[in-house]
Design a protein around this motif. Structure first.
Motif, PDB file in Angstrom:
ATOM      1  N   MET A   1      12.991 -12.569  -2.135  1.00  0.00           N
ATOM      2  CA  MET A   1      12.846 -11.009  -2.366  1.00  0.00           C
ATOM      3  C   MET A   1      11.493 -10.577  -1.565  1.00  0.00           C
ATOM      4  SD  MET A   1      13.880  -8.059  -5.284  1.00  0.00           S
ATOM      5  CE  MET A   1      15.408  -8.571  -5.228  1.00  0.00           C
ATOM      6  N   GLU A   2      11.324  -9.549  -0.716  1.00  0.00           N
ATOM      7  CA  GLU A   2      10.195  -9.187  -0.359  1.00  0.00           C
ATOM      8  C   GLU A   2       9.648  -8.145  -1.219  1.00  0.00           C
ATOM      9  OE1 GLU A   2       8.924 -10.080   2.620  1.00  0.00           O
ATOM     10  OE2 GLU A   2      10.442 -11.560   3.102  1.00  0.00           O
ATOM     11  N   SER A   3       8.088  -8.048  -1.200  1.00  0.00           N
ATOM     12  CA  SER A   3       7.403  -6.926  -2.095  1.00  0.00           C
ATOM     13  C   SER A   3       6.555  -6.234  -1.220  1.00  0.00           C
ATOM     14  CB  SER A   3       6.758  -7.767  -3.152  1.00  0.00           C
ATOM     15  OG  SER A   3       6.000  -6.874  -3.896  1.00  0.00           O
ATOM     16  N   TYR A   4       6.481  -5.025  -1.581  1.00  0.00           N
ATOM     17  CA  TYR A   4       5.435  -3.962  -0.843  1.00  0.00           C
ATOM     18  C   TYR A   4       4.767  -2.883  -2.041  1.00  0.00           C
ATOM     19  CZ  TYR A   4       3.826  -0.302   2.224  1.00  0.00           C
ATOM     20  OH  TYR A   4       3.129   0.688   2.817  1.00  0.00           O
ATOM     21  N   LYS A   5       3.520  -2.902  -1.935  1.00  0.00           N
ATOM     22  CA  LYS A   5       2.791  -2.078  -2.708  1.00  0.00           C
ATOM     23  C   LYS A   5       2.661  -0.785  -2.233  1.00  0.00           C
ATOM     24  CE  LYS A   5       1.752  -5.473  -5.784  1.00  0.00           C
ATOM     25  NZ  LYS A   5       2.114  -5.569  -7.136  1.00  0.00           N
ATOM     26  N   THR A   6       2.948   0.250  -3.040  1.00  0.00           N
ATOM     27  CA  THR A   6       3.040   1.577  -2.577  1.00  0.00           C
ATOM     28  C   THR A   6       1.753   2.184  -2.724  1.00  0.00           C
ATOM     29  OG1 THR A   6       3.690   2.295  -4.709  1.00  0.00           O
ATOM     30  CG2 THR A   6       5.438   1.943  -3.276  1.00  0.00           C
ATOM     31  N   LYS A   7       1.435   3.386  -1.972  1.00  0.00           N
ATOM     32  CA  LYS A   7       0.409   3.970  -1.972  1.00  0.00           C
ATOM     33  C   LYS A   7       0.659   5.473  -2.222  1.00  0.00           C
ATOM     34  CE  LYS A   7      -1.857   0.705   0.820  1.00  0.00           C
ATOM     35  NZ  LYS A   7      -0.871  -0.040   1.309  1.00  0.00           N
ATOM     36  N   VAL A   9       2.014   7.434  -4.699  1.00  0.00           N
ATOM     37  CA  VAL A   9       3.472   7.719  -5.168  1.00  0.00           C
ATOM     38  C   VAL A   9       3.444   7.158  -6.624  1.00  0.00           C
ATOM     39  CG1 VAL A   9       4.696   8.143  -3.113  1.00  0.00           C
ATOM     40  CG2 VAL A   9       4.906   5.877  -4.125  1.00  0.00           C
ATOM     41  N   CYS A  10       4.382   7.692  -7.276  1.00  0.00           N
ATOM     42  CA  CYS A  10       4.601   7.231  -8.769  1.00  0.00           C
ATOM     43  C   CYS A  10       4.978   5.807  -8.876  1.00  0.00           C
ATOM     44  CB  CYS A  10       5.656   8.192  -9.632  1.00  0.00           C
ATOM     45  SG  CYS A  10       5.093   9.741  -9.581  1.00  0.00           S
ATOM     46  N   SER A  11       6.002   5.319  -7.882  1.00  0.00           N
ATOM     47  CA  SER A  11       6.339   3.906  -8.123  1.00  0.00           C
ATOM     48  C   SER A  11       5.099   3.033  -7.715  1.00  0.00           C
ATOM     49  CB  SER A  11       7.473   3.647  -7.293  1.00  0.00           C
ATOM     50  OG  SER A  11       7.397   3.690  -5.689  1.00  0.00           O
ATOM     51  N   SER A  12       4.959   1.791  -8.195  1.00  0.00           N
ATOM     52  CA  SER A  12       3.943   0.934  -7.955  1.00  0.00           C
ATOM     53  C   SER A  12       4.349  -0.040  -6.882  1.00  0.00           C
ATOM     54  CB  SER A  12       3.234   0.486  -9.183  1.00  0.00           C
ATOM     55  OG  SER A  12       4.255  -0.400  -9.633  1.00  0.00           O
ATOM     56  N   GLU A  13       5.524  -0.336  -6.628  1.00  0.00           N
ATOM     57  CA  GLU A  13       5.809  -1.375  -5.691  1.00  0.00           C
ATOM     58  C   GLU A  13       7.229  -1.302  -5.369  1.00  0.00           C
ATOM     59  OE1 GLU A  13       6.289  -6.221  -6.125  1.00  0.00           O
ATOM     60  OE2 GLU A  13       5.251  -5.131  -7.639  1.00  0.00           O
ATOM     61  N   ILE A  14       7.852  -1.825  -4.236  1.00  0.00           N
ATOM     62  CA  ILE A  14       8.991  -1.680  -3.772  1.00  0.00           C
ATOM     63  C   ILE A  14       9.680  -3.113  -3.717  1.00  0.00           C
ATOM     64  CG2 ILE A  14      10.922  -0.938  -2.197  1.00  0.00           C
ATOM     65  CD1 ILE A  14       8.817   1.379  -1.661  1.00  0.00           C
ATOM     66  N   GLN A  15      10.534  -3.535  -4.040  1.00  0.00           N
ATOM     67  CA  GLN A  15      10.801  -5.114  -3.823  1.00  0.00           C
ATOM     68  C   GLN A  15      12.423  -4.955  -2.929  1.00  0.00           C
ATOM     69  OE1 GLN A  15      11.549  -6.931  -7.788  1.00  0.00           O
ATOM     70  NE2 GLN A  15       9.227  -7.241  -7.664  1.00  0.00           N
ATOM     71  N   PHE A  16      12.705  -5.800  -2.094  1.00  0.00           N
ATOM     72  CA  PHE A  16      13.773  -5.579  -1.323  1.00  0.00           C
ATOM     73  C   PHE A  16      14.465  -6.859  -0.606  1.00  0.00           C
ATOM     74  CE2 PHE A  16      10.102  -4.475   1.344  1.00  0.00           C
ATOM     75  CZ  PHE A  16      10.313  -5.110   2.671  1.00  0.00           C
ATOM     76  N   GLU A  17      15.361  -7.102  -0.322  1.00  0.00           N
ATOM     77  CA  GLU A  17      16.294  -8.165   0.191  1.00  0.00           C
ATOM     78  C   GLU A  17      16.829  -7.619   1.523  1.00  0.00           C
ATOM     79  OE1 GLU A  17      18.908 -10.046  -2.160  1.00  0.00           O
ATOM     80  OE2 GLU A  17      17.556 -10.365  -3.808  1.00  0.00           O
ATOM     81  N   ILE A  18      16.598  -8.424   2.604  1.00  0.00           N
ATOM     82  CA  ILE A  18      17.104  -8.186   4.171  1.00  0.00           C
ATOM     83  C   ILE A  18      17.826  -9.316   4.637  1.00  0.00           C
ATOM     84  CG2 ILE A  18      16.652  -7.352   6.390  1.00  0.00           C
ATOM     85  CD1 ILE A  18      15.670  -5.381   4.061  1.00  0.00           C
TER      86      ILE A  18
END
Length: 81
Positions: A1-7, A9-18
């Motif tokens: 799963m990939e991970s992205y640290k947000t800037k 916004v209220c969410s701190s991270e987004i994880q996703f699968e492609i």
């Protein structure tokens, strides 16, 4: 799963699968659970480019970004890796 640290916004991270340029799964860490779950379900099955074109530039309360916009940024970052 990939991970992205947000800037910004209220969410701190987004994880996703492609898989083969198709979004399989998205999980927002923190933030508004209902909206995050809704966005995650709506983008499932889309190509990265389609999701980016739909989500990029959405603003939340004058922040200049939003959770959907941050998801578009996460997908853009994934594409340039």
């Amino acid at each position: 799963m990939e991970s992205y640290k947000t800037k910004g916004v209220c969410s701190s991270e987004i994880q996703f699968e492609i898989t083969d340029n198709i979004i399989q799964k998205v999980v927002f860490i923190n933030g508004c659970p209902g909206n995050a779950l809704g966005v995650a379900r709506l983008v499932k099955g889309l190509t990265l480019q389609e999701a980016i074109s739909r989500l990029k530039g959405i603003d939340c309360r004058g922040r200049g970004t939003s959770c959907p916009d941050q998801l578009a940024k996460a997908f853009e970052a994934y594409l340039i890796k």
